[in-house]
Design a protein around this motif. Structure first.
Motif, PDB file in Angstrom:
ATOM      1  N   ALA A  97     -89.276 104.360 -11.110  1.00  0.00           N
ATOM      2  CA  ALA A  97     -88.996 104.997  -9.346  1.00  0.00           C
ATOM      3  C   ALA A  97     -88.896 106.546  -9.833  1.00  0.00           C
ATOM      4  O   ALA A  97     -88.702 106.845 -10.653  1.00  0.00           O
ATOM      5  N   GLY A  98     -89.170 107.072  -8.599  1.00  0.00           N
ATOM      6  CA  GLY A  98     -89.770 108.546  -8.235  1.00  0.00           C
ATOM      7  C   GLY A  98     -91.134 109.192  -8.949  1.00  0.00           C
ATOM      8  O   GLY A  98     -91.076 109.951  -8.996  1.00  0.00           O
ATOM      9  N   MET A 123     -91.891  98.627  -6.582  1.00  0.00           N
ATOM     10  CA  MET A 123     -90.772  98.577  -6.500  1.00  0.00           C
ATOM     11  C   MET A 123     -90.074  96.627  -6.900  1.00  0.00           C
ATOM     12  O   MET A 123     -89.743  96.883  -5.490  1.00  0.00           O
ATOM     13  N   ASN A 171     -89.849 104.490  -1.712  1.00  0.00           N
ATOM     14  CA  ASN A 171     -87.517 105.416  -2.072  1.00  0.00           C
ATOM     15  C   ASN A 171     -86.936 104.567  -1.030  1.00  0.00           C
ATOM     16  O   ASN A 171     -85.718 104.210  -1.436  1.00  0.00           O
ATOM     17  N   ILE A 174     -86.148 101.066  -2.802  1.00  0.00           N
ATOM     18  CA  ILE A 174     -84.944 101.440  -3.838  1.00  0.00           C
ATOM     19  C   ILE A 174     -84.007 100.854  -3.255  1.00  0.00           C
ATOM     20  O   ILE A 174     -83.304 100.593  -4.297  1.00  0.00           O
ATOM     21  N   SER A 179     -82.415  99.233  -5.349  1.00  0.00           N
ATOM     22  CA  SER A 179     -81.030  99.107  -6.766  1.00  0.00           C
ATOM     23  C   SER A 179     -79.969  98.224  -5.660  1.00  0.00           C
ATOM     24  O   SER A 179     -78.670  98.064  -6.779  1.00  0.00           O
ATOM     25  N   ILE A 266     -81.819 106.989  -2.097  1.00  0.00           N
ATOM     26  CA  ILE A 266     -83.743 107.337  -1.446  1.00  0.00           C
ATOM     27  C   ILE A 266     -83.388 108.559  -2.076  1.00  0.00           C
ATOM     28  O   ILE A 266     -84.411 109.815  -2.425  1.00  0.00           O
ATOM     29  N   ARG A 268     -81.311 110.219  -4.353  1.00  0.00           N
ATOM     30  CA  ARG A 268     -81.810 110.339  -6.048  1.00  0.00           C
ATOM     31  C   ARG A 268     -83.818 110.057  -6.590  1.00  0.00           C
ATOM     32  O   ARG A 268     -83.801 110.904  -7.386  1.00  0.00           O
ATOM     33  N   ALA A 269     -84.357 109.022  -6.039  1.00  0.00           N
ATOM     34  CA  ALA A 269     -85.819 109.227  -6.177  1.00  0.00           C
ATOM     35  C   ALA A 269     -86.278 109.893  -5.739  1.00  0.00           C
ATOM     36  O   ALA A 269     -87.737 110.459  -6.666  1.00  0.00           O
ATOM     37  N   GLU A 270     -86.211 111.148  -4.079  1.00  0.00           N
ATOM     38  CA  GLU A 270     -87.134 112.006  -4.192  1.00  0.00           C
ATOM     39  C   GLU A 270     -87.321 113.599  -5.231  1.00  0.00           C
ATOM     40  O   GLU A 270     -87.827 113.934  -5.234  1.00  0.00           O
ATOM     41  N   MET A 272     -86.317 112.937  -8.468  1.00  0.00           N
ATOM     42  CA  MET A 272     -86.605 112.259  -9.289  1.00  0.00           C
ATOM     43  C   MET A 272     -89.158 112.549  -9.494  1.00  0.00           C
ATOM     44  O   MET A 272     -89.666 112.653 -10.404  1.00  0.00           O
TER      45      MET A 272
END
Length: 274
Positions: A97-98, A123, A171, A174, A179, A266, A268-270, A272
């Motif tokens: 992820a990320g 993913m 994302n 995810i 998730s 989303i 948090r993925a961005e 990362m």
């Protein structure tokens, strides 16, 4: 038959390997590389796959290299592989992820080369180990039709998948699928706790919650012509007990709560990826 290397032996690698073997993929065409001998030997013993502590050995063996390491290890692992192994013609699949396609291709690029390595970002989610996974895939421009087919076969062996036309939608996958099993587990956990408070034993509470969740999911899967909202309305008699519970959920802002939680995933993925 393509040979597949898994760099990393964590939960997601294990889930995909289980799904692949259960779907009929020859275990001797799969190799897993990981520093942890216990994890490697566990997979080798249970499923008959090959194992090594050497990322280079695994990468030389395979046509498809599945990167299942934590995002902050991706650059080092890719650089290690590309500087030692001839990766021409190999497909890299990342479940991190990320970590963007550009970041992976940059790490795989050898000095003074303009040739980009084909990369597919995937993913998946953990129900893949039961053959019930849901994956989103995004392919870089360098991925051939044959390689896309191979990537899809891997994800379809452990569930269902969809191709994404832009990378940023990874994302969103995810938030909606990757998730999401944890969201359902959290809800079931809360129900189980209160069932115990209502006087049911822990075993009874677990059975009540898990069987109800299983039945509800199957009703959705077997009634694809009906909206989920319709299925919910079908068991919600106005003025009844279910109606009282549903109205409380609404009054407490369940739609906003779920939206905010998914958007947090989303965001948090961005973060990362930066």
């Amino acid at each position: 038959m393509n040979k597949i290397a898994f760099i990393g032996a964590g939960n997601m690698a294990r889930a995909i390997i289980i799904g692949l073997v259960n779907s009929g993929i020859t275990p001797q065409n799969i190799i897993v590389a990981n520093p942890s001998e216990a994890k490697r030997l566990s997979l080798a013993k249970e499923f008959g796959v090959l194992q090594t502590n050497d990322n280079i050995k695994a990468s030389e063996f395979a046509d498809i290299i599945v990167l299942c390491v934590k995002p902050h290890f991706i650059t080092d692992v890719c650089q290690q592989i590309s500087q030692t192994v001839n990766i021409t013609g190999k497909l890299f699949i990342s479940v991190a992820a990320g970590t963007t396609v550009e970041q992976i291709q940059s790490a795989l690029a050898k000095d003074n080369t303009t040739n980009l390595t084909p990369v597919v970002r995937v993913m998946p989610n953990t129900p893949s180990q039961l053959g019930l996974g849901m994956s989103g895939l995004y392919a870089s421009n360098e991925v051939s039709t044959e390689q896309k087919s191979s990537a899809e076969k891997i994800t379809n062996a452990v569930g269902k998948s969809i191709w994404l036309d832009t990378e940023d939608k990874i994302n969103n996958i995810i938030a909606v699928a990757g998730s999401a099993p944890a969201y359902y587990f959290l809800f079931m956990e809360a129900m189980e706790k209160h069932a115990i408070q209502l006087g049911f034993t822990p075993a009874e509470s677990r059975m009540l919650v898990q069987q109800t969740a299983l039945g509800s999911t199957q009703m959705v899967a077997h009634n694809t012509n009906d909206d989920i909202s319709t299925l919910r309305a079908n068991v919600t008699s106005k003025g009844g007990t279910t109606h009282a519970a549903i109205e409380r959920f609404k009054d407490d802002g369940i739609d906003e709560l779920v939206k905010n939680a998914m958007n947090a995933a989303i965001a948090r993925a961005e973060e990362m990826a930066k």
